[in-house]
Design an enzyme around this catalytic site. Structure first.
Site, PDB file in Angstrom:
ATOM      1  N   CYS A  70     -16.759   0.260  -8.178  1.00 23.50           N
ATOM      2  CA  CYS A  70     -15.445   0.873  -7.235  1.00 23.50           C
ATOM      3  C   CYS A  70     -14.316   0.361  -8.190  1.00 23.50           C
ATOM      4  CB  CYS A  70     -15.671   0.425  -6.490  1.00 23.50           C
ATOM      5  SG  CYS A  70     -14.687  -0.828  -5.773  1.00 23.50           S
ATOM      6  N   TYR A  71     -12.990   1.247  -7.794  1.00 21.46           N
ATOM      7  CA  TYR A  71     -11.878   0.906  -8.746  1.00 21.46           C
ATOM      8  C   TYR A  71     -12.019  -0.508  -8.716  1.00 21.46           C
ATOM      9  CZ  TYR A  71      -7.368   2.005  -9.750  1.00 21.46           C
ATOM     10  OH  TYR A  71      -5.790   2.038 -10.786  1.00 21.46           O
TER      11      TYR A  71
END
Length: 158
Positions: A70-71
């Protein structure tokens, strides 16, 4: 790391170069890769759902390990660790990935889609895959970690 099961689950909440590189590189290494999340849909997916799906498949033995992106990598690592039997480690460099396998028996590799390039993702995976045995000096700690999971299971009524 036991790799008799040549299946790996790779999930991401967005189409990051690190996630795509992990998927492709593991295939090149001879793994059957099961994609989850944006790697299937091509659109942004909830990071919680992606992490939970990867973690469930690993914990149930469908895959020998998982990769989540994820980010920041933080959210997927937290969510994955909510699954009984999942031991996700956030590793944005090769040495941390090696240590997570060797000293913590991690079974899910979490990476930041923002920080980890495709090239660094391959380096991280090489380090992760290089560990074929857990450090015997950490056996007691790993046993305690697994016992904590069992206690959590009892508290959850599983």
């Amino acid at each position: 790391m036991a790799t008799e099961n040549r299946k790996v689950v790779v999930g991401a909440d967005d189409v990051y170069p690190a996630a795509r590189a992990a998927w492709e590189y593991l295939q090149e290494k001879g793994f059957e890769v099961i994609p989850i999340g944006s790697l299937v849909t091509g659109k942004v997916e909830p990071w919680t759902d992606v992490a939970m799906e990867v973690a469930k498949r690993v914990a149930q033995g469908e895959a020998s390990f998982g990769v989540v992106v994820c980010y920041t990598g933080t959210g997927v690592s937290i969510a994955a660790n909510k699954v009984f039997g999942a031991r996700a480690a956030l590793c944005n460099d090769a040495k941390t990935a090696e240590g997570a396998r060797k000293w913590n028996d991690a079974n899910i590799l979490a990476m930041s889609g923002r920080l980890v390039t495709a090239e660094v993702a391959r380096e991280i995976l090489d380090a992760w895959l290089s560990v074929t045995e857990i450090d015997p000096t950490e056996a007691e700690n790993i046993a305690k970690l697994k016992a904590l999971d069992e206690r959590r299971s009892e508290c959850d009524g599983r």
